[in-house]
Design an enzyme around this catalytic site. Structure first.
Site, PDB file in Angstrom:
ATOM      1  N   SER A 284       0.837  -1.191   0.000  1.00 58.48           N
ATOM      2  CA  SER A 284       0.000   0.000   0.000  1.00 58.48           C
ATOM      3  C   SER A 284       0.882   1.254   0.000  1.00 58.48           C
ATOM      4  O   SER A 284       1.707   1.409  -0.887  1.00 58.48           O
ATOM      5  CB  SER A 284      -0.941  -0.047   1.207  1.00 58.48           C
ATOM      6  OG  SER A 284      -2.124   0.666   0.947  1.00 58.48           O
TER       7      SER A 284
ATOM      8  N   ASP B 252      -9.604  -4.635  -5.351  1.00 55.78           N
ATOM      9  CA  ASP B 252      -9.151  -3.579  -4.456  1.00 55.78           C
ATOM     10  C   ASP B 252      -9.460  -2.225  -5.095  1.00 55.78           C
ATOM     11  O   ASP B 252      -9.001  -1.948  -6.208  1.00 55.78           O
ATOM     12  CB  ASP B 252      -7.640  -3.733  -4.227  1.00 55.78           C
ATOM     13  CG  ASP B 252      -7.028  -2.571  -3.476  1.00 55.78           C
ATOM     14  OD1 ASP B 252      -7.770  -1.804  -2.824  1.00 55.78           O
ATOM     15  OD2 ASP B 252      -5.787  -2.444  -3.531  1.00 55.78           O
TER      16      ASP B 252
ATOM     17  N   HIS C  45      -6.695  -5.962  -1.418  1.00 53.78           N
ATOM     18  CA  HIS C  45      -5.604  -5.084  -1.024  1.00 53.78           C
ATOM     19  C   HIS C  45      -4.479  -5.836  -0.306  1.00 53.78           C
ATOM     20  O   HIS C  45      -4.687  -6.409   0.763  1.00 53.78           O
ATOM     21  CB  HIS C  45      -6.163  -3.992  -0.112  1.00 53.78           C
ATOM     22  CG  HIS C  45      -5.306  -2.775  -0.009  1.00 53.78           C
ATOM     23  ND1 HIS C  45      -5.014  -1.983  -1.088  1.00 53.78           N
ATOM     24  CD2 HIS C  45      -4.682  -2.199   1.052  1.00 53.78           C
ATOM     25  CE1 HIS C  45      -4.261  -0.966  -0.696  1.00 53.78           C
ATOM     26  NE2 HIS C  45      -4.027  -1.076   0.590  1.00 53.78           N
TER      27      HIS C  45
END
Length: 504
Positions: free
Chosen positions: A193, A430, A455
């Site tokens: 991320s 995601d 994710h």
């Protein structure tokens, strides 16, 4: 090996830091957190039961420079930055065995150690040393001796940015290599991320330190109008609609129903009772914010084997009651389980300051809600965003800085010649994947995506229940990295051979 334990305080932190306004007259400044952990899915702790913190971890502290880019006296102030190592699989410096370095992101390192499984699962394949580095201003890596002082104002927070963070990582990695006399051990940086963005940017800025990068769910293109602002919520809507059209329609109609009841005498009291709120609602937006949070969290972390979007829609569609809001509440209960209260549990706002500062300074991800979603429209407005950030910190955000410093526009044209050895992995369920790199840029900057992934799913611990497409994605990543290392070792051998011949 011990199973991870997550405190109620941490769960509350995750709930709040992910909070986004679904319908509000105030500009949204709490951009959905870029975290490899499962956000509010942590309420279902069995999803994390396979993760474990290794007993082989050793904690160290590095005396880190506060400011890497200036030479004023205050720039030489230092702080203690935490990093953790696992030597259990390492082949040693004599064999130039590799180093896998996880770049911590917007949270304490402890939680990554429990949740990130890719390094531990694959260390044996590489005979690798494992290193985990905590991001400055999080966890125990706090400058200015205390969190209160570090977060005091924009002057102390000014050293809190991604460029300083990756310079920290470079210093620590080079320190470790020198200390272990592992000069020729290749380094692969891994992040998820926001941490995935850091990993990709690290490879571009410090190619002499890292041989390559695995950037999981890294939306490096969700800046400066490269990606449409409404892309995030479009994917959330798509995720729900693909699971159930009736569920999607119920959610879409629920917002006006909430507004309708809220406008009536004692309407907020009625809503508080219907949704069994932990505290009486003071505004309908409070309820809508929490429901929106639930939907985006379910979509962002829509992981097997439970698939939270399916869980929410199962509750909504399976409700025996006919009215819309009863169905919505059934979805809440299905998602969160049986509790004494829902929607607005007590939270500690001090825990949100780190990510809020980052989004109000450089990480300006312009997420808005367009017209064709299951949410009420709420377009991103930079002027309002700027006003809110200035109100909090006294300084405006820099919405163009990320693309100025790291790039992003015309990325394929630029990086196919300039960059190398980066894996951008994504799961297309995601919502952040729309801001990710989804096509190969060159022979060594590669996109590895899965249609059903969510994710950062690929860097979480391996499970016996993992579907074949996820197993295959991880194998592809390992194969690519092994290829990078094979070329590196061949080059190293060639250089050393030439050096030996020159000496003799």
């Amino acid at each position: 090996m011990n199973s991870p334990k997550f405190s109620v305080r941490w769960l509350q932190f995750m709930v709040m830091i992910l909070s986004i306004s679904v319908s509000s007259s105030v500009a949204r400044i709490d951009i959905p957190r870029l975290s490899p952990t499962r956000g509010t899915i942590l309420e279902q702790l069995d999803l994390l039961s396979s993760a474990a913190v290794s007993n082989d971890l050793q904690t160290f502290y590095y005396t880190q420079t506060l400011d890497h880019f200036n030479y004023r006296p205050e720039s030489y102030v230092t702080f203690q930055q935490r990093y953790v190592m696992n030597f259990n699989y390492w082949g040693g410096a004599n064999g130039s065995a590799p180093i896998l370095a996880y770049l911590g992101a917007e949270g304490p390192l402890d939680d990554d150690l429990a949740v990130i499984g890719w390094l531990n699962d694959n260390a044996i394949h590489f005979n690798a040393l494992l290193v985990y580095i905590e991001h400055r201003y999080y966890g125990k890596s706090i400058p200015f001796r205390s969190k209160e002082e570090a977060f005091k104002n924009a002057s102390t927070l000014g050293y809190f940015n991604s460029a300083q963070a990756i310079a920290d990582y470079a210093e620590i990695i080079m320190h470790i290599k020198k200390k272990l006399r592992a000069l020729y051990s290749p380094v692969i940086v891994i992040g998820g991320s926001y941490g995935g963005m850091l990993a990709s940017w690290f490879r571009l800025k410090y190619p002499h330190v890292a041989l390559g990068a695995l950037a999981s769910s890294a939306p490096i293109l969700y800046f400066d109008k490269i990606t449409p602002t409404g892309a995030y919520f479009s994917v959330v809507t798509k995720d729900f609609r693909e699971v159930s059209e009736t569920c999607y329609q119920t959610i879409r109609k629920s917002w006006s129903e909430i507004d309708k009841i809220a406008s009536q005498p004692l309407g907020l009291s009625t809503l508080s009772s219907k949704f069994q709120t932990c505290n009486p609602l003071t505004d309908s937006s409070e309820l809508k914010d929490r429901l929106g949070l639930m939907y985006v969290s379910a979509a962002q972390y829509n992981q097997p084997p439970m698939y939270p979007v399916t869980v929410v829609c199962g509750g909504i569609d399976g409700s025996e009651k006919e009215d819309i809001l009863s169905k919505i509440f059934a979805g809440v209960v299905a998602y969160r389980g049986n509790r004494s209260c829902y929607i607005n549990p007590p939270t500690n706002e001090s825990e949100t300051k780190g990510w809020r500062w980052q989004t109000c300074s450089e990480m300006v991800i312009p997420i808005g809600i367009g017209k064709n979603t299951m949410f009420q429209p709420d377009p991103f407005d930079l002027n309002s965003f700027t006003k809110e950030c200035k109100k909090f910190y006294g300084v405006p955000p820099r919405p163009h800085w990320v693309t100025s410093y790291y790039g992003g526009h015309d990325i394929k044209l630029i990086l196919q010649r300039f960059g190398s050895n980066i894996i951008f992995s994504n799961g297309l369920r995601d919502p952040y994947s729309r801001g990710g790199v989804l096509e190969n840029i060159s022979e060594s900057i590669l996109a590895v995506s899965t249609a059903n992934g969510s994710h950062c799913l690929d860097i979480l611990p391996e499970r016996e229940t993992d579907p074949e497409w996820l197993i295959r994605q991880r194998k592809i990543e390992v194969k690519i990295i092994k290829g990078w290392m094979a070329k590196y070792y061949a080059d190293l051998k060639s250089i050393q051979t030439i050096g030996f011949q020159a000496e003799h």
